[in-house]
Design a protein around this motif. Structure first.
Motif, PDB file in Angstrom:
ATOM      1  N   ARG A  14       0.832  -1.207   0.000  1.00 17.18           N
ATOM      2  CA  ARG A  14       0.000   0.000   0.000  1.00 17.18           C
ATOM      3  C   ARG A  14       0.866   1.257   0.000  1.00 17.18           C
ATOM      4  O   ARG A  14       0.614   2.201  -0.745  1.00 17.18           O
ATOM      5  CB  ARG A  14      -0.918   0.014   1.213  1.00 17.18           C
ATOM      6  CG  ARG A  14      -2.051  -0.954   1.120  1.00 17.18           C
ATOM      7  CD  ARG A  14      -2.897  -0.893   2.374  1.00 17.18           C
ATOM      8  NE  ARG A  14      -3.929  -1.914   2.358  1.00 17.18           N
ATOM      9  CZ  ARG A  14      -4.534  -2.364   3.430  1.00 17.18           C
ATOM     10  NH1 ARG A  14      -4.218  -1.885   4.622  1.00 17.18           N
ATOM     11  NH2 ARG A  14      -5.465  -3.296   3.321  1.00 17.18           N
ATOM     12  N   VAL A  15       1.887   1.270   0.837  1.00 20.76           N
ATOM     13  CA  VAL A  15       2.784   2.428   0.895  1.00 20.76           C
ATOM     14  C   VAL A  15       3.511   2.602  -0.437  1.00 20.76           C
ATOM     15  O   VAL A  15       3.650   3.721  -0.947  1.00 20.76           O
ATOM     16  CB  VAL A  15       3.781   2.284   2.065  1.00 20.76           C
ATOM     17  CG1 VAL A  15       4.883   3.321   1.979  1.00 20.76           C
ATOM     18  CG2 VAL A  15       3.056   2.389   3.385  1.00 20.76           C
ATOM     19  N   GLY A  17       2.448   1.656  -3.394  1.00 24.67           N
ATOM     20  CA  GLY A  17       1.477   2.121  -4.389  1.00 24.67           C
ATOM     21  C   GLY A  17       1.175   3.604  -4.258  1.00 24.67           C
ATOM     22  O   GLY A  17       1.161   4.334  -5.259  1.00 24.67           O
ATOM     23  N   ILE A  18       0.960   4.070  -3.030  1.00 25.17           N
ATOM     24  CA  ILE A  18       0.703   5.494  -2.817  1.00 25.17           C
ATOM     25  C   ILE A  18       1.928   6.314  -3.202  1.00 25.17           C
ATOM     26  O   ILE A  18       1.817   7.385  -3.796  1.00 25.17           O
ATOM     27  CB  ILE A  18       0.294   5.750  -1.343  1.00 25.17           C
ATOM     28  CG1 ILE A  18      -1.034   5.084  -1.040  1.00 25.17           C
ATOM     29  CG2 ILE A  18       0.231   7.234  -1.033  1.00 25.17           C
ATOM     30  CD1 ILE A  18      -2.207   5.615  -1.844  1.00 25.17           C
ATOM     31  N   GLY A  19       3.102   5.819  -2.873  1.00 20.98           N
ATOM     32  CA  GLY A  19       4.334   6.513  -3.250  1.00 20.98           C
ATOM     33  C   GLY A  19       4.492   6.621  -4.752  1.00 20.98           C
ATOM     34  O   GLY A  19       4.942   7.650  -5.271  1.00 20.98           O
ATOM     35  N   VAL A  21       1.995   6.590  -6.977  1.00 21.94           N
ATOM     36  CA  VAL A  21       0.959   7.475  -7.504  1.00 21.94           C
ATOM     37  C   VAL A  21       1.339   8.929  -7.295  1.00 21.94           C
ATOM     38  O   VAL A  21       1.300   9.747  -8.220  1.00 21.94           O
ATOM     39  CB  VAL A  21      -0.409   7.161  -6.856  1.00 21.94           C
ATOM     40  CG1 VAL A  21      -1.415   8.256  -7.148  1.00 21.94           C
ATOM     41  CG2 VAL A  21      -0.929   5.835  -7.360  1.00 21.94           C
ATOM     42  N   PHE A  22       1.719   9.279  -6.077  1.00 19.72           N
ATOM     43  CA  PHE A  22       2.004  10.673  -5.782  1.00 19.72           C
ATOM     44  C   PHE A  22       3.443  11.056  -6.108  1.00 19.72           C
ATOM     45  O   PHE A  22       3.726  12.206  -6.436  1.00 19.72           O
ATOM     46  CB  PHE A  22       1.691  10.989  -4.322  1.00 19.72           C
ATOM     47  CG  PHE A  22       0.223  10.969  -4.030  1.00 19.72           C
ATOM     48  CD1 PHE A  22      -0.614  11.891  -4.620  1.00 19.72           C
ATOM     49  CD2 PHE A  22      -0.314  10.027  -3.194  1.00 19.72           C
ATOM     50  CE1 PHE A  22      -1.972  11.869  -4.379  1.00 19.72           C
ATOM     51  CE2 PHE A  22      -1.669  10.002  -2.933  1.00 19.72           C
ATOM     52  CZ  PHE A  22      -2.497  10.918  -3.524  1.00 19.72           C
ATOM     53  N   ALA A  70      -4.527  18.237  -6.318  1.00 19.94           N
ATOM     54  CA  ALA A  70      -3.807  17.261  -5.490  1.00 19.94           C
ATOM     55  C   ALA A  70      -2.904  17.964  -4.485  1.00 19.94           C
ATOM     56  O   ALA A  70      -2.813  17.547  -3.323  1.00 19.94           O
ATOM     57  CB  ALA A  70      -2.998  16.318  -6.373  1.00 19.94           C
ATOM     58  N   GLY A  74      -3.416  17.807  -0.502  1.00 18.24           N
ATOM     59  CA  GLY A  74      -2.304  17.332   0.318  1.00 18.24           C
ATOM     60  C   GLY A  74      -1.982  18.291   1.447  1.00 18.24           C
ATOM     61  O   GLY A  74      -1.766  17.872   2.592  1.00 18.24           O
TER      62      GLY A  74
END
Length: 94
Positions: A14-15, A17-19, A21-22, A70, A74
């Motif tokens: 999960r970490v 994937g988020i890394g 994406v962003f 975004a 954030g």
């Protein structure tokens, strides 16, 4: 003491994937917006802008808007506790 390696692996994915994406996705959207903006301006041989491609220009501005949204979301997410403490604004449902 039980260590749940499956849960640790899922959290790591999960970490990651988020890394991705962003960390890579937003700059890639910005780069695509820059490319569409450049394609949107048709130039002649002497460098004069002849006419703009409206679809490419609108697409570029839409990608810029996604990037700006975004960044704003954030900043609001990072400052959510401060906004709740000083102004009573509860954002993101918690």
């Amino acid at each position: 003491m039980n260590i749940d390696f499956a849960e640790i692996g899922l959290a790591a994915v999960r970490v990651l994937g988020i890394g991705l994406v962003f960390g890579a996705g937003l700059p890639a959207l910005f780069a695509l917006g820059m490319k569409l903006h450049a394609v949107g301006a048709d130039t002649t041989d002497d460098g004069v802008v002849a006419r703009r491609n409206p679809f490419a220009t609108v697409g570029a501005y839409a990608l810029y808007a996604v990037g700006i949204a975004a960044v704003i979301l954030g900043v609001l997410f990072v400052t959510r506790h401060t906004l709740d403490h000083y102004f009573g604004l509860t954002l993101f449902g918690f």
